[in-house]
Design a protein around this motif. Structure first.
Motif, mmCIF file in Angstrom:
data_model
loop_
_atom_site.group_PDB
_atom_site.id
_atom_site.type_symbol
_atom_site.label_atom_id
_atom_site.label_comp_id
_atom_site.label_asym_id
_atom_site.label_seq_id
_atom_site.Cartn_x
_atom_site.Cartn_y
_atom_site.Cartn_z
ATOM 1 N N MET A 57 85.234 39.550 47.244
ATOM 2 C CA MET A 57 85.238 39.850 48.663
ATOM 3 C C MET A 57 84.106 40.840 48.959
ATOM 4 S SD MET A 57 88.240 41.116 51.296
ATOM 5 C CE MET A 57 89.451 41.080 50.078
ATOM 6 N N TYR A 58 83.409 40.597 50.025
ATOM 7 C CA TYR A 58 82.308 41.472 50.422
ATOM 8 C C TYR A 58 82.867 42.813 50.877
ATOM 9 C CZ TYR A 58 77.300 41.089 50.981
ATOM 10 O OH TYR A 58 75.956 41.180 50.797
ATOM 11 N N SER A 59 82.193 43.880 50.531
ATOM 12 C CA SER A 59 82.711 45.207 50.840
ATOM 13 C C SER A 59 82.491 45.590 52.302
ATOM 14 C CB SER A 59 82.021 46.246 49.947
ATOM 15 O OG SER A 59 80.685 46.427 50.357
ATOM 16 N N TYR A 60 83.300 46.506 52.733
ATOM 17 C CA TYR A 60 83.216 47.076 54.072
ATOM 18 C C TYR A 60 81.808 47.623 54.316
ATOM 19 C CZ TYR A 60 84.692 50.183 57.901
ATOM 20 O OH TYR A 60 84.834 50.817 59.098
ATOM 21 N N GLY A 61 81.305 48.377 53.331
ATOM 22 C CA GLY A 61 79.962 48.950 53.443
ATOM 23 C C GLY A 61 78.873 47.890 53.478
ATOM 24 N N GLY A 62 79.072 46.799 52.728
ATOM 25 C CA GLY A 62 78.091 45.715 52.706
ATOM 26 C C GLY A 62 77.979 45.023 54.054
ATOM 27 N N ILE A 63 79.119 44.803 54.696
ATOM 28 C CA ILE A 63 79.125 44.174 56.023
ATOM 29 C C ILE A 63 78.416 45.080 57.019
ATOM 30 C CG2 ILE A 63 80.604 43.429 57.938
ATOM 31 C CD1 ILE A 63 82.677 42.625 55.749
ATOM 32 N N LYS A 64 78.731 46.370 56.974
ATOM 33 C CA LYS A 64 78.103 47.333 57.892
ATOM 34 C C LYS A 64 76.596 47.377 57.678
ATOM 35 C CE LYS A 64 80.280 51.283 58.378
ATOM 36 N NZ LYS A 64 81.054 52.502 58.086
ATOM 37 N N LEU A 65 76.174 47.338 56.429
ATOM 38 C CA LEU A 65 74.746 47.393 56.118
ATOM 39 C C LEU A 65 74.012 46.188 56.699
ATOM 40 C CD1 LEU A 65 72.391 48.747 54.573
ATOM 41 C CD2 LEU A 65 73.034 47.340 52.612
ATOM 42 N N ILE A 66 74.573 45.001 56.544
ATOM 43 C CA ILE A 66 73.929 43.796 57.082
ATOM 44 C C ILE A 66 73.833 43.873 58.597
ATOM 45 C CG2 ILE A 66 74.153 41.301 57.372
ATOM 46 C CD1 ILE A 66 75.395 41.265 54.532
ATOM 47 N N LEU A 67 74.896 44.324 59.252
ATOM 48 C CA LEU A 67 74.864 44.442 60.717
ATOM 49 C C LEU A 67 73.804 45.439 61.167
ATOM 50 C CD1 LEU A 67 78.661 44.316 61.598
ATOM 51 C CD2 LEU A 67 76.934 42.561 62.037
ATOM 52 N N ARG A 68 73.675 46.545 60.438
ATOM 53 C CA ARG A 68 72.634 47.525 60.794
ATOM 54 C C ARG A 68 71.240 46.948 60.558
ATOM 55 N NH1 ARG A 68 76.132 51.040 58.221
ATOM 56 N NH2 ARG A 68 74.741 51.313 56.459
ATOM 57 N N LYS A 69 71.087 46.174 59.481
ATOM 58 C CA LYS A 69 69.793 45.530 59.226
ATOM 59 C C LYS A 69 69.450 44.532 60.327
ATOM 60 C CE LYS A 69 69.451 45.774 54.197
ATOM 61 N NZ LYS A 69 69.437 44.972 52.952
ATOM 62 N N LEU A 70 70.479 43.958 60.926
ATOM 63 C CA LEU A 70 70.267 43.015 62.033
ATOM 64 C C LEU A 70 69.929 43.732 63.332
ATOM 65 C CD1 LEU A 70 73.069 40.395 61.386
ATOM 66 C CD2 LEU A 70 70.615 39.986 61.360
ATOM 67 N N GLY A 71 70.002 45.060 63.331
ATOM 68 C CA GLY A 71 69.627 45.824 64.512
ATOM 69 C C GLY A 71 70.793 46.252 65.376
ATOM 70 N N LEU A 72 72.012 46.076 64.904
ATOM 71 C CA LEU A 72 73.182 46.460 65.680
ATOM 72 C C LEU A 72 73.450 47.952 65.504
ATOM 73 C CD1 LEU A 72 75.227 45.138 67.546
ATOM 74 C CD2 LEU A 72 76.703 44.800 65.586
ATOM 75 N N ILE A 97 83.363 43.724 64.912
ATOM 76 C CA ILE A 97 82.831 42.689 64.020
ATOM 77 C C ILE A 97 83.123 43.051 62.566
ATOM 78 C CG2 ILE A 97 80.727 41.587 63.129
ATOM 79 C CD1 ILE A 97 79.616 41.709 66.002
ATOM 80 N N VAL A 98 82.916 44.308 62.209
ATOM 81 C CA VAL A 98 83.170 44.726 60.829
ATOM 82 C C VAL A 98 84.631 44.486 60.467
ATOM 83 C CG1 VAL A 98 83.268 46.701 59.250
ATOM 84 C CG2 VAL A 98 81.299 46.421 60.753
ATOM 85 N N TYR A 99 85.533 44.934 61.328
ATOM 86 C CA TYR A 99 86.956 44.746 61.058
ATOM 87 C C TYR A 99 87.317 43.259 61.069
ATOM 88 C CZ TYR A 99 92.003 45.358 61.182
ATOM 89 O OH TYR A 99 93.339 45.304 60.885
#
Length: 179
Positions: free
Chosen positions: A1-16, A26-28
């Protein structure tokens, strides 16, 4: 399962921005999806309601905040990651359900690839663990490390070729629409 931090990192890389309510939703939501992918079937009747309960708000507010977040992501300049996530399937902004589906599929694919790569690297390295050093007659740790690096680089090379192929096909789609 992808980690909470990993999801947040991808969203930040996307500019969110982390200050947007939709970011937290979205993270939750992605964490819930990883536990139960059937949320994608009835996003408004299940996913939004569970997110709203967690954050003590209404499902309508959750839907609107996520829509705003998806629009923000779609307007960013990180096209490389955006195309990688979307698989070049969209020319315009996806719906919330489509975004969750794409993001879930992307995370699942990444997780699966990492597991396969780890297995391949471990298997290949184990296969060459018995390589003997000509000088000392023992298993050569340096040779093992060099071989491990070669395996990792070949995997990275394959990934880069796949990304380039996706970008080229996306460019061809764009050119075809402009004609």
């Amino acid at each position: 399962m992808y980690s909470y931090g990993g999801i947040k990192l991808i969203l930040r890389k996307l500019g969110l921005k982390t200050t947007l309510c939709g970011y937290r939703y979205i993270v939750y939501g992605m964490m819930l999806l990883q536990k139960n992918p059937s949320y994608l079937d009835f996003i408004t009747k299940t996913l939004y309601i569970d997110i709203a309960k967690k954050f003590q708000t209404s499902s309508v507010c959750v839907e609107r905040a996520i829509r705003t977040a998806v629009s923000t992501i779609w307007k960013t300049n990180n096209l490389k990651l955006l195309y990688e996530i979307s698989g070049n399937e969209f020319i315009s902004r996806p719906t919330n359900k489509e975004f969750f589906g794409l993001f879930y599929r992307y995370l699942s694919k990444e997780e699966e690839e990492e597991a396969v790569e780890k297995e391949l690297v471990d298997k290949d390295i184990d296969m060459y663990c018995d390589l003997m050093c000509d000088e000392c007659g023992k298993t050569c740790e340096q040779l093992k490390k060099v071989y491990q690096e070669m395996v990792v680089l070949s995997i990275e090379n394959r990934k880069l070729k796949e990304q380039l192929s996706r970008i080229i096909s996306y460019d061809a789609k764009i050119e075809g629409q402009e004609s």
